[in-house]
Design an enzyme around this catalytic site. Sequence first.
Site, short mmCIF file in Angstrom:
data_model
loop_
_atom_site.label_atom_id
_atom_site.label_comp_id
_atom_site.label_asym_id
_atom_site.label_seq_id
_atom_site.Cartn_x
_atom_site.Cartn_y
_atom_site.Cartn_z
N GLN A 181 0.83 -1.21 0.00
CA GLN A 181 0.00 0.00 0.00
C GLN A 181 0.87 1.26 0.00
O GLN A 181 0.59 2.23 -0.71
CB GLN A 181 -0.92 -0.01 1.22
CG GLN A 181 -1.99 1.07 1.22
CD GLN A 181 -3.06 0.82 0.16
OE1 GLN A 181 -3.23 -0.32 -0.29
NE2 GLN A 181 -3.77 1.86 -0.24
N GLU B 1 3.03 -25.93 7.47
CA GLU B 1 3.47 -26.40 8.80
C GLU B 1 2.34 -26.35 9.82
O GLU B 1 2.54 -26.06 11.00
CB GLU B 1 4.66 -25.56 9.29
CG GLU B 1 5.64 -26.33 10.16
CD GLU B 1 6.53 -27.23 9.32
OE1 GLU B 1 7.00 -28.25 9.84
OE2 GLU B 1 6.75 -26.92 8.15
#
Length: 388
Positions: free
Chosen positions: A339, A366
């Site tokens: 942004q 994971e």
Amino acid sequence: MDLDLPAEALELQGLCRDFAEKEIEPHAESWSEEERFPSDVFLKMGELDLAGLLVPEEYGGADAGYVAYVAAMEAIGHADQSFAAAWNAHSTIASLPLVAFGTEEQKQKWLTPLAKGTRIGAFGLTEPTAGSDAAGIRTNARRDSGGWIINGAKMFITNAGTDISLGVTVLAVTGTNDDGTKRYGTFFVPTGTEGYTVGRPLRKIGWHAMDTRELVFSDCWVPDENVIGIEGNGLRQFLDVLDGGRISVAALGLSLAQAALDLAAVHAGQREQFGRTLSQFQAVQHKLADMATEVDAARSLVYRAAWLADNGRPFSEAAAMAKLYASEVANRAASASVQIHGGYGYVRESAISRFYADAKILEIGEGTNEIQRNVIARSVMGRYSTGR
């Protein structure tokens, strides 16, 4: 309370930072565009004794511990997430089962080349129909004349299809117990074994330079000496080493968040709008302030989990917290950095665009963040089970 890193960890981090600046960062964009894993650079890591940081020295590793490993990951992951993620999978889930449960012969034969970095390792758990539900895997292994025949498929497996892949450690169902529950076994399948097929590279949103594939086992026979640990206890063995992998993924998220912050701060200090640099606008300053605060908070959680692991303390809950928070901070930081970059952050030539694409998987791999919340909640409620 000493919050300074040990001298050995700082030295290792400096070595990794120098290596990343020379060997990784200048090439990361081209690796990503070509979707190519740089095996030659991984081999160079091995020459610097960086491929087995969590492996005992007698098997070619450095036995540096988790705090030092996190410090190293901060440097490598800051340069490129694809390469760091491949190194992570190799260093943790591909190597730690052999460290914890391998026989002396298995360690000499397979762990040593992994730790020395002359070959790269892989672990096969996830399947087309089983991810977070690890117990729901369908790949099976049955006894056959001094060995086992494996059938099934694994999905989204890292490091199995490179030109330096040693093999894959596979979790499979081996039968049922007397009470009807499944038995599991862990098997090492060397690259090139008959009946073991490595699929084409999968095209991913991020981690473009990391080798990711489907693996297929069709009447794939391996001898009894390829069983890692105790047959029937394979799932428990995997869960025992998973917490270490979560610390590593948390460190990967921390490195990404720090890189996103650094890139945003540099861009904000250089980009001008309305006659001022972006860094002079309070809206941008507040974004940077929030990012910096969350990065430091994540760092504390990650190093706390690593310290607990190094000191033989229970660290399952801490690892889940670190992975959960660091991965979500990485996604927020990457989004905020894009942004601030504006249009420059949305073109693929920008470094932040790679980090932005890489961030999402950290909330999935994971153990998804939903699973991490389950782990944390069970631990919290366990402390109150006595009615206190």
